[in-house]
Design a protein around this motif. Structure first.
Motif, PDB file in Angstrom:
ATOM      1  N   ALA A 130       0.833  -1.199   0.000  1.00 26.99           N
ATOM      2  CA  ALA A 130       0.000   0.000   0.000  1.00 26.99           C
ATOM      3  C   ALA A 130       0.872   1.254   0.000  1.00 26.99           C
ATOM      4  CB  ALA A 130      -0.939  -0.010   1.198  1.00 26.99           C
ATOM      5  N   ALA A 131       1.953   1.217   0.782  1.00 22.61           N
ATOM      6  CA  ALA A 131       2.881   2.347   0.784  1.00 22.61           C
ATOM      7  C   ALA A 131       3.553   2.493  -0.578  1.00 22.61           C
ATOM      8  CB  ALA A 131       3.931   2.152   1.877  1.00 22.61           C
ATOM      9  N   LEU A 132       3.905   1.363  -1.193  1.00 22.51           N
ATOM     10  CA  LEU A 132       4.515   1.408  -2.521  1.00 22.51           C
ATOM     11  C   LEU A 132       3.549   2.014  -3.534  1.00 22.51           C
ATOM     12  CD1 LEU A 132       6.844   0.736  -4.442  1.00 22.51           C
ATOM     13  CD2 LEU A 132       5.910  -1.581  -4.637  1.00 22.51           C
ATOM     14  N   ALA A 133       2.258   1.693  -3.405  1.00 18.83           N
ATOM     15  CA  ALA A 133       1.264   2.294  -4.302  1.00 18.83           C
ATOM     16  C   ALA A 133       1.274   3.809  -4.174  1.00 18.83           C
ATOM     17  CB  ALA A 133      -0.127   1.742  -3.985  1.00 18.83           C
ATOM     18  N   LEU A 134       1.402   4.302  -2.944  1.00 19.61           N
ATOM     19  CA  LEU A 134       1.457   5.748  -2.743  1.00 19.61           C
ATOM     20  C   LEU A 134       2.743   6.327  -3.335  1.00 19.61           C
ATOM     21  CD1 LEU A 134       0.327   8.351  -1.652  1.00 19.61           C
ATOM     22  CD2 LEU A 134       1.183   7.738   0.614  1.00 19.61           C
ATOM     23  N   ILE A 135       3.840   5.612  -3.180  1.00 22.84           N
ATOM     24  CA  ILE A 135       5.096   6.067  -3.784  1.00 22.84           C
ATOM     25  C   ILE A 135       4.946   6.154  -5.298  1.00 22.84           C
ATOM     26  CG2 ILE A 135       7.499   5.394  -4.246  1.00 22.84           C
ATOM     27  CD1 ILE A 135       7.545   4.237  -1.364  1.00 22.84           C
ATOM     28  N   TYR A 136       4.329   5.146  -5.903  1.00 21.93           N
ATOM     29  CA  TYR A 136       4.073   5.198  -7.348  1.00 21.93           C
ATOM     30  C   TYR A 136       3.228   6.426  -7.699  1.00 21.93           C
ATOM     31  CZ  TYR A 136       5.718   0.355  -8.104  1.00 21.93           C
ATOM     32  OH  TYR A 136       6.468  -0.789  -8.200  1.00 21.93           O
ATOM     33  N   ALA A 137       2.189   6.673  -6.902  1.00 21.02           N
ATOM     34  CA  ALA A 137       1.299   7.802  -7.181  1.00 21.02           C
ATOM     35  C   ALA A 137       2.047   9.127  -7.123  1.00 21.02           C
ATOM     36  CB  ALA A 137       0.134   7.808  -6.180  1.00 21.02           C
ATOM     37  N   ARG A 138       2.967   9.237  -6.154  1.00 14.64           N
ATOM     38  CA  ARG A 138       3.685  10.502  -5.970  1.00 14.64           C
ATOM     39  C   ARG A 138       4.847  10.671  -6.945  1.00 14.64           C
ATOM     40  NH1 ARG A 138       0.723  14.027  -2.982  1.00 14.64           N
ATOM     41  NH2 ARG A 138       2.545  15.317  -3.449  1.00 14.64           N
ATOM     42  N   THR A 139       5.195   9.629  -7.675  1.00 10.07           N
ATOM     43  CA  THR A 139       6.332   9.713  -8.604  1.00 10.07           C
ATOM     44  C   THR A 139       5.893   9.581 -10.063  1.00 10.07           C
ATOM     45  OG1 THR A 139       6.769   7.339  -8.295  1.00 10.07           O
ATOM     46  CG2 THR A 139       8.025   8.883  -6.929  1.00 10.07           C
ATOM     47  N   LEU A 191      -5.141  -4.284  -3.854  1.00  9.32           N
ATOM     48  CA  LEU A 191      -5.023  -4.217  -2.400  1.00  9.32           C
ATOM     49  C   LEU A 191      -6.360  -3.984  -1.709  1.00  9.32           C
ATOM     50  CD1 LEU A 191      -1.713  -2.169  -2.204  1.00  9.32           C
ATOM     51  CD2 LEU A 191      -2.026  -4.553  -1.496  1.00  9.32           C
ATOM     52  N   LEU A 192      -7.316  -3.383  -2.404  1.00 10.70           N
ATOM     53  CA  LEU A 192      -8.643  -3.195  -1.811  1.00 10.70           C
ATOM     54  C   LEU A 192      -9.415  -4.504  -1.685  1.00 10.70           C
ATOM     55  CD1 LEU A 192      -9.840   0.126  -3.475  1.00 10.70           C
ATOM     56  CD2 LEU A 192      -9.420  -0.240  -1.043  1.00 10.70           C
ATOM     57  N   THR A 193      -8.902  -5.576  -2.283  1.00  7.76           N
ATOM     58  CA  THR A 193      -9.596  -6.867  -2.228  1.00  7.76           C
ATOM     59  C   THR A 193      -8.895  -7.883  -1.336  1.00  7.76           C
ATOM     60  OG1 THR A 193      -8.412  -7.809  -4.131  1.00  7.76           O
ATOM     61  CG2 THR A 193     -10.375  -6.502  -4.594  1.00  7.76           C
ATOM     62  N   VAL A 194      -7.803  -7.485  -0.686  1.00 10.57           N
ATOM     63  CA  VAL A 194      -7.065  -8.406   0.176  1.00 10.57           C
ATOM     64  C   VAL A 194      -6.979  -7.801   1.576  1.00 10.57           C
ATOM     65  CG1 VAL A 194      -5.746  -9.412  -1.716  1.00 10.57           C
ATOM     66  CG2 VAL A 194      -4.825  -7.421  -0.498  1.00 10.57           C
ATOM     67  N   PRO A 195      -6.725  -8.612   2.604  1.00 11.17           N
ATOM     68  CA  PRO A 195      -6.638  -8.077   3.966  1.00 11.17           C
ATOM     69  C   PRO A 195      -5.616  -6.952   4.085  1.00 11.17           C
ATOM     70  CG  PRO A 195      -6.791 -10.458   4.021  1.00 11.17           C
ATOM     71  CD  PRO A 195      -6.620 -10.091   2.577  1.00 11.17           C
ATOM     72  N   GLY A 203      -2.233   5.158   9.222  1.00 12.13           N
ATOM     73  CA  GLY A 203      -1.207   5.414   8.219  1.00 12.13           C
ATOM     74  C   GLY A 203      -1.780   6.154   7.025  1.00 12.13           C
ATOM     75  N   ILE A 204      -0.956   6.946   6.376  1.00 19.49           N
ATOM     76  CA  ILE A 204      -1.437   7.746   5.246  1.00 19.49           C
ATOM     77  C   ILE A 204      -1.737   6.873   4.037  1.00 19.49           C
ATOM     78  CG2 ILE A 204      -0.251   9.825   6.005  1.00 19.49           C
ATOM     79  CD1 ILE A 204       1.890   9.239   3.894  1.00 19.49           C
ATOM     80  N   TYR A 205      -1.286   5.625   4.059  1.00 16.05           N
ATOM     81  CA  TYR A 205      -1.526   4.722   2.931  1.00 16.05           C
ATOM     82  C   TYR A 205      -2.491   3.599   3.305  1.00 16.05           C
ATOM     83  CZ  TYR A 205       2.275   2.765   5.668  1.00 16.05           C
ATOM     84  OH  TYR A 205       3.060   2.335   6.723  1.00 16.05           O
ATOM     85  N   ASN A 206      -3.254   3.771   4.377  1.00 17.36           N
ATOM     86  CA  ASN A 206      -4.266   2.772   4.729  1.00 17.36           C
ATOM     87  C   ASN A 206      -5.177   2.536   3.529  1.00 17.36           C
ATOM     88  OD1 ASN A 206      -3.568   2.059   7.278  1.00 17.36           O
ATOM     89  ND2 ASN A 206      -5.011   3.417   8.319  1.00 17.36           N
ATOM     90  N   MET A 207      -5.376   1.266   3.205  1.00 14.53           N
ATOM     91  CA  MET A 207      -6.075   0.939   1.971  1.00 14.53           C
ATOM     92  C   MET A 207      -7.567   0.704   2.221  1.00 14.53           C
ATOM     93  SD  MET A 207      -5.475   0.997  -1.188  1.00 14.53           S
ATOM     94  CE  MET A 207      -3.701   1.252  -1.057  1.00 14.53           C
ATOM     95  N   THR A 208      -8.291   1.824   2.359  1.00 19.60           N
ATOM     96  CA  THR A 208      -9.757   1.807   2.402  1.00 19.60           C
ATOM     97  C   THR A 208     -10.239   2.895   1.459  1.00 19.60           C
ATOM     98  OG1 THR A 208     -10.041   3.449   4.174  1.00 19.60           O
ATOM     99  CG2 THR A 208      -9.691   1.150   4.849  1.00 19.60           C
ATOM    100  N   VAL A 209     -11.451   2.720   0.957  1.00 17.74           N
ATOM    101  CA  VAL A 209     -11.983   3.688   0.007  1.00 17.74           C
ATOM    102  C   VAL A 209     -12.096   5.070   0.635  1.00 17.74           C
ATOM    103  CG1 VAL A 209     -14.062   4.339  -1.276  1.00 17.74           C
ATOM    104  CG2 VAL A 209     -13.144   2.033  -1.485  1.00 17.74           C
ATOM    105  N   VAL A 210     -12.557   5.141   1.882  1.00 15.78           N
ATOM    106  CA  VAL A 210     -12.754   6.454   2.497  1.00 15.78           C
ATOM    107  C   VAL A 210     -11.428   7.192   2.670  1.00 15.78           C
ATOM    108  CG1 VAL A 210     -12.639   5.655   4.912  1.00 15.78           C
ATOM    109  CG2 VAL A 210     -13.952   7.698   4.336  1.00 15.78           C
ATOM    110  N   GLU A 211     -10.357   6.463   2.962  1.00 11.35           N
ATOM    111  CA  GLU A 211      -9.073   7.146   3.133  1.00 11.35           C
ATOM    112  C   GLU A 211      -8.449   7.533   1.798  1.00 11.35           C
ATOM    113  OE1 GLU A 211      -7.137   5.517   7.108  1.00 11.35           O
ATOM    114  OE2 GLU A 211      -8.522   4.099   6.183  1.00 11.35           O
TER     115      GLU A 211
END
Length: 373
Positions: A303-312, A325-329, A336-344
């Protein structure tokens, strides 16, 4: 019985790869001696199960627990220990079933209820997480008020709105160890960030002592850096704040070179510093370290890596990861700023580089996908 209980305590104290080998050896000898003195004592089998759990031998631990269950059919401890093993084996469905069984055997067992609430959050079962959080609060009877904030977060994630957290924070803290003003203020800070009220967030962060944030997702310097980026303004000031945070994270990494959180934070900082290749490399290394520990932690680092991709500027890679990631635990025990929920994904400013992408807009507009586990 005393030897069995001593063994259990020693196993808890020496668990993990860095546990004291002398304590582990003592735990095993005490458990074996308890079994020799009373061959039919279930606690001895439970002690052996806990020893093998601490020694990271899940198969032998489960074998001992199967014997313990026969001798202690009404023991919640047996099922609680099973649940811990199932988490290590990435068997979340079995973990939930074990915790449900333990809950039946000991309805007021606070450790079991906490474990169950956290696990239900992993799989984004917000209604059941709320029910369990309410059970925790009922058992504690105000002894630890921070559960009311966790309960409010469950409601936020279920409804997709910030109102439940606002309503909880509108009530003044009771004070004392059970509900300290600093804890209340830390959640006010979190809400201010989500609402992009950076002036209020900066004031609250300045008022919060660093010790309040020690057990949170980041050191205080990291929060200061994130606020600087979110607020915007002079790029030189932002970079100085990011570099100050990076120095703090480097100290943590040097002290614990296998701690994937350090690499996550370094990757995020470097992404904000526009060091694309370095940020991605650190994020990918964090995923490698985390996945070696457990799949849940691997998902956390991804999830953090996804955010890194988004920011780069790697939008395609970011969205592909998000959709998976939204379909797995997910590890949602920290804010965390990269918590993987739709609302966040919807409210956190850190995802703004994706905000105008139709694929991202579809994700945050639609219902949260079902978590598969």
């Amino acid at each position: 019985l005393a030897r069995a209980r001593l063994s259990m305590g020693l196993s808890f104290a020496s668990s993990g790869p860095d546990g004291d080998p002398m304590l582990k050896a003592k735990a095993l000898s005490e458990a074996q001696e308890a079994a020799r003195l009373r061959p039919g004592m279930g606690e001895a089998k439970l002690a052996l199960g806990l020893y093998y759990l601490a020694a990271n031998d899940s198969d032998r631990a489960l074998a001992e627990l199967a014997e313990a269950e026969k001798l202690l059919p009404n023991s919640a401890e047996v099922w609680q220990t099973r649940a811990t093993i199932y988490m290590r084996q990435n068997k979340i469905r079995e973990r939930i079933a074990a915790l449900r069984r333990a809950e039946i055997l000991d309805p007021r067992g606070i450790t079991v209820l906490r474990m169950l609430a956290m696990t239900l959050r992993y799989v984004r079962d917000w209604p059941e997480a709320e029910r369990t959080a309410d059970r925790v609060r009922a058992v504690l009877q105000g002894a630890q008020r921070h559960w009311k904030y966790a309960r409010a977060w469950d409601e936020v994630r279920k409804t997709g709105k910030l109102d439940p957290l606002k309503q909880e924070l509108a009530r003044a803290p009771t004070g004392g160890e059970a509900d300290p003003p600093e804890l209340h203020k830390s959640f006010q800070f979190e809400l201010a960030v989500l609402e992009r009220d950076f002036v209020t967030a900066e004031r609250l962060l300045h008022e919060l002592p660093a010790k309040v944030l020690e057990d949170d997702a980041y050191p205080k310097a990291m929060y200061e850096a994130l606020l600087a980026v979110g607020r915007g303004g002079d790029r030189a000031v932002i970079e100085r704040t990011l570099m100050a945070a990076r120095e703090e994270i480097e100290k943590l990494r040097a002290a614990s070179p296998n701690d994937y959180y350090a690499y996550i934070n370094l990757g995020l900082i470097d992404a904000f510093l526009r060091r694309k290749e370095q940020a991605i490399r650190e994020g990918q290394h964090a995923v490698e370290l985390a996945t070696a520990a457990s799949q849940l932690e691997g998902n956390d680092a991804s999830a953090a890596l996804a955010l890194i991709y988004a920011r780069t500027g790697e939008s395609d890679r970011a969205i592909e990861l998000i959709e998976h990631l939204l379909t797995v635990p997910a590890n949602l025990t920290q804010e965390g700023i990269y918590n993987m929920t739709v609302v966040e994904l919807k409210y956190r400013w850190e995802w703004d580089p994706l905000r105008n992408d139709p694929r991202f807009q579809k994700i945050i507009a639609g219902p949260e996908p079902k978590t598969v586990y």
